[in-house]
Motif scaffolding. Sequence first.
Motif, PDB file in Angstrom:
ATOM      1  N   GLU A  15      63.216  36.562 -30.117  1.00 10.98           N
ATOM      2  CA  GLU A  15      64.443  36.505 -30.884  1.00 10.98           C
ATOM      3  C   GLU A  15      65.264  35.519 -30.127  1.00 10.98           C
ATOM      4  O   GLU A  15      65.484  35.623 -28.866  1.00 10.98           O
ATOM      5  CB  GLU A  15      65.131  37.819 -31.283  1.00 10.98           C
ATOM      6  CG  GLU A  15      64.420  38.553 -31.896  1.00 10.98           C
ATOM      7  CD  GLU A  15      65.028  40.034 -32.226  1.00 10.98           C
ATOM      8  OE1 GLU A  15      64.869  40.519 -33.564  1.00 10.98           O
ATOM      9  OE2 GLU A  15      65.767  40.471 -31.541  1.00 10.98           O
ATOM     10  N   GLY A  16      65.948  34.457 -31.018  1.00 13.43           N
ATOM     11  CA  GLY A  16      66.947  33.829 -30.524  1.00 13.43           C
ATOM     12  C   GLY A  16      66.458  32.655 -29.680  1.00 13.43           C
ATOM     13  O   GLY A  16      65.189  32.468 -29.457  1.00 13.43           O
ATOM     14  N   ILE A  76      56.113  39.814 -36.396  1.00 12.11           N
ATOM     15  CA  ILE A  76      57.041  40.612 -36.656  1.00 12.11           C
ATOM     16  C   ILE A  76      58.603  40.009 -36.529  1.00 12.11           C
ATOM     17  O   ILE A  76      59.416  40.657 -36.900  1.00 12.11           O
ATOM     18  CB  ILE A  76      56.947  41.859 -35.587  1.00 12.11           C
ATOM     19  CG1 ILE A  76      57.649  43.157 -36.072  1.00 12.11           C
ATOM     20  CG2 ILE A  76      57.228  41.311 -33.982  1.00 12.11           C
ATOM     21  CD1 ILE A  76      57.556  44.277 -35.064  1.00 12.11           C
ATOM     22  N   SER A  77      58.716  38.750 -35.925  1.00 14.87           N
ATOM     23  CA  SER A  77      59.987  38.317 -35.662  1.00 14.87           C
ATOM     24  C   SER A  77      60.049  37.174 -36.570  1.00 14.87           C
ATOM     25  O   SER A  77      59.477  36.129 -36.786  1.00 14.87           O
ATOM     26  CB  SER A  77      59.552  37.585 -34.053  1.00 14.87           C
ATOM     27  OG  SER A  77      60.657  36.510 -34.313  1.00 14.87           O
ATOM     28  N   ALA A  78      61.057  37.492 -37.215  1.00 18.68           N
ATOM     29  CA  ALA A  78      61.739  36.611 -38.249  1.00 18.68           C
ATOM     30  C   ALA A  78      62.058  34.911 -37.773  1.00 18.68           C
ATOM     31  O   ALA A  78      61.715  33.789 -38.094  1.00 18.68           O
ATOM     32  CB  ALA A  78      63.022  37.002 -38.910  1.00 18.68           C
ATOM     33  N   ASP A  79      62.574  35.270 -36.556  1.00 18.26           N
ATOM     34  CA  ASP A  79      62.913  33.797 -35.617  1.00 18.26           C
ATOM     35  C   ASP A  79      61.440  32.924 -35.425  1.00 18.26           C
ATOM     36  O   ASP A  79      61.583  31.884 -35.673  1.00 18.26           O
ATOM     37  CB  ASP A  79      63.529  34.092 -34.313  1.00 18.26           C
ATOM     38  CG  ASP A  79      65.144  34.454 -34.554  1.00 18.26           C
ATOM     39  OD1 ASP A  79      65.445  34.325 -35.777  1.00 18.26           O
ATOM     40  OD2 ASP A  79      65.630  35.014 -33.563  1.00 18.26           O
ATOM     41  N   GLU A  82      60.114  31.304 -38.814  1.00 21.76           N
ATOM     42  CA  GLU A  82      60.788  29.982 -39.201  1.00 21.76           C
ATOM     43  C   GLU A  82      60.416  28.825 -38.131  1.00 21.76           C
ATOM     44  O   GLU A  82      60.386  27.815 -38.546  1.00 21.76           O
ATOM     45  CB  GLU A  82      62.364  30.420 -38.965  1.00 21.76           C
ATOM     46  CG  GLU A  82      62.906  31.144 -40.170  1.00 21.76           C
ATOM     47  CD  GLU A  82      62.467  30.848 -41.728  1.00 21.76           C
ATOM     48  OE1 GLU A  82      62.530  29.520 -41.958  1.00 21.76           O
ATOM     49  OE2 GLU A  82      61.742  31.588 -42.110  1.00 21.76           O
ATOM     50  N   LYS A  83      60.245  29.080 -36.973  1.00 24.45           N
ATOM     51  CA  LYS A  83      59.947  28.262 -35.771  1.00 24.45           C
ATOM     52  C   LYS A  83      58.603  27.706 -35.988  1.00 24.45           C
ATOM     53  O   LYS A  83      58.230  26.440 -36.128  1.00 24.45           O
ATOM     54  CB  LYS A  83      60.017  28.832 -34.585  1.00 24.45           C
ATOM     55  CG  LYS A  83      59.504  27.995 -33.394  1.00 24.45           C
ATOM     56  CD  LYS A  83      60.760  26.844 -33.206  1.00 24.45           C
ATOM     57  CE  LYS A  83      60.465  26.003 -31.882  1.00 24.45           C
ATOM     58  NZ  LYS A  83      58.986  25.184 -32.020  1.00 24.45           N
ATOM     59  N   ALA A  84      57.726  28.797 -36.459  1.00 21.14           N
ATOM     60  CA  ALA A  84      56.327  28.321 -36.524  1.00 21.14           C
ATOM     61  C   ALA A  84      56.281  27.496 -37.921  1.00 21.14           C
ATOM     62  O   ALA A  84      55.341  26.611 -38.270  1.00 21.14           O
ATOM     63  CB  ALA A  84      55.535  29.588 -36.793  1.00 21.14           C
TER      64      ALA A  84
END
Length: 207
Positions: A15-16, A76-79, A82-84
């Motif tokens: 995250e972040g 599992i990671s929303a961040d 978006e990055k992918a």
Amino acid sequence: MSIKEYIGGQCGNPEGLGGIACAKFMNFFNAEHYRAVKKFVCKLDGARILDIGFGNGVTIKKLSKNINAKFYGVDISADMVEKAKRENRDGVNTNKVILQQGKAEELPYNDDFFDTVYTVNTIYFWEDTAKVLDEVRRVLKDGGNFICTFYTKGYLDKLPYCDSGFDKFTPQQVRSMARERGFHDVKVKILSDCKAYCLIGTKIEGE
């Protein structure tokens, strides 16, 4: 939260800014794992391939440039989703790459859908290993293959940031779990002796 706990948490759910840095590090750290996936993944034209825990999406981007398949991913990671998506912008725009947030224990796909399911160094973070393996087998087609790369318990025990948030396994344990959940022709390839391994199993209906 200690530094060890923070790093361990970022490995399991990036995250972040810390997550972005962790994902980039893992791209380097897992290079031999990615090569194994490329070797064993289904290369048939039109194949459907699933990446569980794709991180920043660099592996999907590399594979999708060389294989005429449709790539799916769940992380599992929303961040990281978006990055992918940004990393795979061309594939996403042409519907060759479909990425979404989700848990490995609840794969949002139909039965008998994929030719290959692969995952790189995520097994330590699954909440329910047996359930994930059942889900992988469910979404695989008859004859489809599962690829799971991992570092062995003995190696991870030497890394200080792996003290927290990791379920660690020996190659024998991973092989046994896959067999118990119904995979056939289960093999564990050595990527780096006493360190890194790649499990390959096949779904065979009716056996």
